[in-house]
Write an enzyme that holds these catalytic residues in place. Structure first.
Site, PDB file in Angstrom:
ATOM      1  N   ARG A  84       1.028  -1.375  -0.679  1.00  0.00           N
ATOM      2  CA  ARG A  84      -0.060  -0.141  -0.018  1.00  0.00           C
ATOM      3  C   ARG A  84       0.236   1.362  -0.357  1.00  0.00           C
ATOM      4  O   ARG A  84       0.340   2.275   0.704  1.00  0.00           O
ATOM      5  CB  ARG A  84      -0.776  -0.118   1.225  1.00  0.00           C
ATOM      6  CG  ARG A  84      -1.880  -0.936   1.148  1.00  0.00           C
ATOM      7  CD  ARG A  84      -3.060  -1.153   1.645  1.00  0.00           C
ATOM      8  NE  ARG A  84      -3.830  -1.899   2.109  1.00  0.00           N
ATOM      9  CZ  ARG A  84      -4.435  -2.982   2.557  1.00  0.00           C
ATOM     10  NH1 ARG A  84      -3.619  -3.148   3.135  1.00  0.00           N
ATOM     11  NH2 ARG A  84      -5.412  -3.765   1.860  1.00  0.00           N
ATOM     12  N   LYS A 106       3.068  11.220 -11.347  1.00  0.00           N
ATOM     13  CA  LYS A 106       2.446  10.711 -11.904  1.00  0.00           C
ATOM     14  C   LYS A 106       3.063   8.980 -12.316  1.00  0.00           C
ATOM     15  O   LYS A 106       3.788   9.436 -12.396  1.00  0.00           O
ATOM     16  CB  LYS A 106       1.170  10.935 -13.032  1.00  0.00           C
ATOM     17  CG  LYS A 106       0.223  12.840 -12.523  1.00  0.00           C
ATOM     18  CD  LYS A 106      -0.312  12.221 -14.079  1.00  0.00           C
ATOM     19  CE  LYS A 106      -0.935  13.436 -13.933  1.00  0.00           C
ATOM     20  NZ  LYS A 106      -1.877  14.329 -15.123  1.00  0.00           N
ATOM     21  N   GLU A 148       8.316  18.167 -25.227  1.00  0.00           N
ATOM     22  CA  GLU A 148       7.649  18.579 -23.325  1.00  0.00           C
ATOM     23  C   GLU A 148       8.055  19.610 -23.292  1.00  0.00           C
ATOM     24  O   GLU A 148       7.805  20.625 -22.457  1.00  0.00           O
ATOM     25  CB  GLU A 148       8.200  17.173 -22.276  1.00  0.00           C
ATOM     26  CG  GLU A 148       7.397  15.948 -22.850  1.00  0.00           C
ATOM     27  CD  GLU A 148       6.357  15.984 -22.299  1.00  0.00           C
ATOM     28  OE1 GLU A 148       5.137  16.924 -22.268  1.00  0.00           O
ATOM     29  OE2 GLU A 148       6.023  14.566 -22.229  1.00  0.00           O
ATOM     30  N   LYS A 189       7.066  22.610 -13.837  1.00  0.00           N
ATOM     31  CA  LYS A 189       5.437  21.876 -14.022  1.00  0.00           C
ATOM     32  C   LYS A 189       5.414  22.232 -12.067  1.00  0.00           C
ATOM     33  O   LYS A 189       4.249  21.927 -11.828  1.00  0.00           O
ATOM     34  CB  LYS A 189       6.279  20.501 -14.191  1.00  0.00           C
ATOM     35  CG  LYS A 189       5.791  19.717 -13.589  1.00  0.00           C
ATOM     36  CD  LYS A 189       5.762  18.187 -14.791  1.00  0.00           C
ATOM     37  CE  LYS A 189       4.874  16.674 -14.434  1.00  0.00           C
ATOM     38  NZ  LYS A 189       5.239  16.036 -15.497  1.00  0.00           N
ATOM     39  N   GLU A 199      -5.537  16.640 -10.528  1.00  0.00           N
ATOM     40  CA  GLU A 199      -5.950  17.564 -12.163  1.00  0.00           C
ATOM     41  C   GLU A 199      -7.520  17.414 -11.792  1.00  0.00           C
ATOM     42  O   GLU A 199      -7.483  16.757 -12.597  1.00  0.00           O
ATOM     43  CB  GLU A 199      -5.425  16.706 -12.659  1.00  0.00           C
ATOM     44  CG  GLU A 199      -5.164  17.128 -14.159  1.00  0.00           C
ATOM     45  CD  GLU A 199      -4.684  15.997 -15.523  1.00  0.00           C
ATOM     46  OE1 GLU A 199      -3.580  15.694 -14.710  1.00  0.00           O
ATOM     47  OE2 GLU A 199      -5.363  15.355 -16.472  1.00  0.00           O
ATOM     48  N   ARG A 203      -4.045  21.861 -14.000  1.00  0.00           N
ATOM     49  CA  ARG A 203      -3.058  20.983 -14.025  1.00  0.00           C
ATOM     50  C   ARG A 203      -2.946  20.012 -15.633  1.00  0.00           C
ATOM     51  O   ARG A 203      -2.431  19.160 -16.198  1.00  0.00           O
ATOM     52  CB  ARG A 203      -2.693  19.107 -13.033  1.00  0.00           C
ATOM     53  CG  ARG A 203      -1.363  18.853 -13.569  1.00  0.00           C
ATOM     54  CD  ARG A 203      -1.918  17.537 -12.258  1.00  0.00           C
ATOM     55  NE  ARG A 203       0.120  16.555 -12.850  1.00  0.00           N
ATOM     56  CZ  ARG A 203       0.521  15.751 -11.981  1.00  0.00           C
ATOM     57  NH1 ARG A 203       0.208  16.202 -10.976  1.00  0.00           N
ATOM     58  NH2 ARG A 203       1.844  15.581 -12.212  1.00  0.00           N
ATOM     59  N   ASN A 207      -1.119  18.827 -20.456  1.00  0.00           N
ATOM     60  CA  ASN A 207      -1.511  18.308 -21.222  1.00  0.00           C
ATOM     61  C   ASN A 207      -1.795  18.480 -22.547  1.00  0.00           C
ATOM     62  O   ASN A 207      -1.924  18.109 -23.768  1.00  0.00           O
ATOM     63  CB  ASN A 207      -2.973  17.323 -21.237  1.00  0.00           C
ATOM     64  CG  ASN A 207      -2.648  16.104 -19.550  1.00  0.00           C
ATOM     65  OD1 ASN A 207      -1.973  15.920 -19.660  1.00  0.00           O
ATOM     66  ND2 ASN A 207      -3.980  16.920 -19.062  1.00  0.00           N
ATOM     67  N   HIS A 210      -1.159  16.388 -25.531  1.00  0.00           N
ATOM     68  CA  HIS A 210      -1.149  14.428 -25.303  1.00  0.00           C
ATOM     69  C   HIS A 210      -2.104  13.879 -26.296  1.00  0.00           C
ATOM     70  O   HIS A 210      -2.586  13.091 -26.154  1.00  0.00           O
ATOM     71  CB  HIS A 210      -0.937  14.294 -23.976  1.00  0.00           C
ATOM     72  CG  HIS A 210       0.508  14.820 -23.270  1.00  0.00           C
ATOM     73  ND1 HIS A 210       1.174  16.000 -23.399  1.00  0.00           N
ATOM     74  CD2 HIS A 210       1.035  14.485 -22.708  1.00  0.00           C
ATOM     75  CE1 HIS A 210       2.500  16.334 -22.417  1.00  0.00           C
ATOM     76  NE2 HIS A 210       2.485  14.910 -22.471  1.00  0.00           N
ATOM     77  N   HIS A 214      -1.483  11.331 -27.624  1.00  0.00           N
ATOM     78  CA  HIS A 214      -1.288   9.477 -27.309  1.00  0.00           C
ATOM     79  C   HIS A 214      -2.052   8.818 -28.509  1.00  0.00           C
ATOM     80  O   HIS A 214      -2.198   7.372 -28.373  1.00  0.00           O
ATOM     81  CB  HIS A 214      -1.802   9.590 -25.941  1.00  0.00           C
ATOM     82  CG  HIS A 214      -1.064  10.117 -24.928  1.00  0.00           C
ATOM     83  ND1 HIS A 214      -1.789  10.427 -23.881  1.00  0.00           N
ATOM     84  CD2 HIS A 214      -0.347   9.927 -25.023  1.00  0.00           C
ATOM     85  CE1 HIS A 214      -0.888  11.312 -22.757  1.00  0.00           C
ATOM     86  NE2 HIS A 214       0.036  10.614 -23.452  1.00  0.00           N
ATOM     87  N   HIS A 228       6.930   9.068 -27.165  1.00  0.00           N
ATOM     88  CA  HIS A 228       6.529  10.045 -26.608  1.00  0.00           C
ATOM     89  C   HIS A 228       6.623  11.411 -27.454  1.00  0.00           C
ATOM     90  O   HIS A 228       5.439  12.255 -27.166  1.00  0.00           O
ATOM     91  CB  HIS A 228       5.843   9.370 -25.320  1.00  0.00           C
ATOM     92  CG  HIS A 228       5.481  10.532 -24.244  1.00  0.00           C
ATOM     93  ND1 HIS A 228       4.025  10.766 -24.834  1.00  0.00           N
ATOM     94  CD2 HIS A 228       5.345  11.432 -23.268  1.00  0.00           C
ATOM     95  CE1 HIS A 228       3.486  11.499 -23.790  1.00  0.00           C
ATOM     96  NE2 HIS A 228       4.029  11.830 -23.034  1.00  0.00           N
TER      97      HIS A 228
END
Ligand SMILES: NC(=O)c1ccc[n+]([C@@H]2O[C@H](COP(=O)([O-])OP(=O)(O)OC[C@H]3O[C@@H](n4cnc5c(N)ncnc54)[C@H](O)[C@@H]3O)[C@@H](O)[C@H]2O)c1
Ligand SMILES: [Zn+2]
Length: 331
Positions: A84, A106, A148, A189, A199, A203, A207, A210, A214, A228
């Site tokens: 956990r 993330k 990026e 960032k 987010e 935030r 993206n 993206h 993606h 990427h």
């Protein structure tokens, strides 16, 4: 992936005089994982988690992610779900990981349905980039991540974008100015993540590029046809197109971005991707799997001008279809 374990108190005996004392230390064990996006999936996660359990990792141990964004996302997610949650450390070795994936917490893996669909927010205990990227495969360790870096200028800092226009080519060559680019990207960032970690609002700006990127990555099977950061660069250039007629872009903005990416030899259009791509309907279907879909509607990050990104769900499907069809027709 490595694990840094705090050695419990160790009994020590001096071989000469027999004096006894106890010493505390740490030790590291490592498990190399295969390179490439394919590692960031269920099988890679299974392998990493089982290895960590074999090492009897405890909560106060640290999982170390030494590598690019693939290893950072995978090892971070393994640490998030192991017992956990155990602590982890990011040591990013690619430009992309240094400016983006190692910062912000993330973590996650891809599934057959799409990128990063399984994951958790899990902040690293600390992040310590390697000083320079490898000279091997500049495309993977450096150039691809430039998409990026450009993203930060586009989303909120026009002066940084102008600095990149002047200094971008030197960064790929490993110039010390690269340190400024990494620092400014991380500052931007970290500032956004500090204000909106999970987010719920701002935030989402990160993206930018993206949603398109993606879909293109999925269309190319997450292969080295498109890395990427290259998908993000193409996505950023597409996000500058006037998708909302109510907010026409200043004429110069989109041209400047495309010219800058072209000048440095970066991918900027779908036509720059080798091999076949799906048609506009196919790409739209891939976009529908995006994490940012709410009530079946896509959330887009678009730009009014360089340095001025905004979040919108108000993109007519017909405008999106036309934009993709036009971009693909250029092939
Ligand atoms: N978590 C986030 O917020 C976030 C943000 C952006 C991107 N990402 C993820 O990051 C991933 C892409 O990361 P990436 O561009 O670093 O790719 P990557 O991790 O696949 O690394 C690129 C290649 O460089 C190699 N490599 C890494 N460091 C090296 C070194 N020092 N010397 C020689 N080779 C080296 C790797 O083995 C790999 O082949 C994607 O999965 C993307 O989804 C996550
Ligand atoms: Zn990204």
């Amino acid at each position: 992936v490595a694990v840094l374990t705090e050695e419990r108190w160790q009994p020590c005996i001096c071989p000469r005089c027999g004096t006894r004392w106890r010493r505390k230390g740490s030790r590291a064990r490592r498990s190399p994982l295969p390179p490439g996006e394919a590692t960031k999936g269920w099988a890679g996660l299974d392998r990493a988690v089982e290895w960590l359990l074999d090492q009897r990792v405890e909560r106060r141990d640290l999982v170390v992610a030494l590598g690019g964004g693939v290893i950072g996302d995978l090892a971070g997610f393994a640490a998030a779900i192991l017992r956990r949650g155990v602590g982890f450390v990011q040591i990013p070795t690619t430009l992309l990981a240094q400016v983006d994936s190692a910062v912000g917490g993330k973590t996650g893996i891809n599934t057959a349905h799409g990128k990063n669909l399984i994951g958790a927010f899990h902040q690293p205990a600390w992040c310590s980039p390697t000083r320079r990227c490898s000279t091997r495969c500049r495309r993977a360790t450096c150039c691809a991540g430039y998409g990026e870096v450009v993203k930060y200028g586009l989303l909120g800092d026009a002066a940084f974008f102008a600095w990149l226009e002047a200094n971008g080519p030197a960064l790929a060559a490993g110039d010390p100015r690269r340190g400024h680019a990494v620092r400014r990207s991380c500052e931007m960032k970290a500032g956004i993540v500090a204000r909106d970690e999970t987010e719920t609002g701002e935030r989402a700006l990160l993206n930018l590029g993206h949603t398109f990127g993606h879909a293109l990555e999925a269309a190319t099977g997450y292969s080295d046809r498109l890395l990427h950061g290259e998908g993000v660069a193409i996505g950023c250039a597409l996000a500058l197109r006037p998708l909302r007629p109510a907010r026409p872009l200043p004429a110069g903005g989109a041209g400047r971005v495309r010219a800058h990416l072209a000048a440095d030899g970066h991918a900027r259009r779908p036509v720059d991707i080798p091999g076949d791509l799906p048609d506009a309907d196919g790409l739209l279907a891939l976009m529908a799997q995006d994490k940012k879909v709410q009530d079946g509607m896509l959330t887009f990050i678009l730009t009014r001008d360089i340095g001025e990104a905004f979040v919108t769900r108000d993109v007519p499907a017909s405008a999106l279809h036309a934009l993709l069809a036009e971009a693909l027709a250029a092939r």
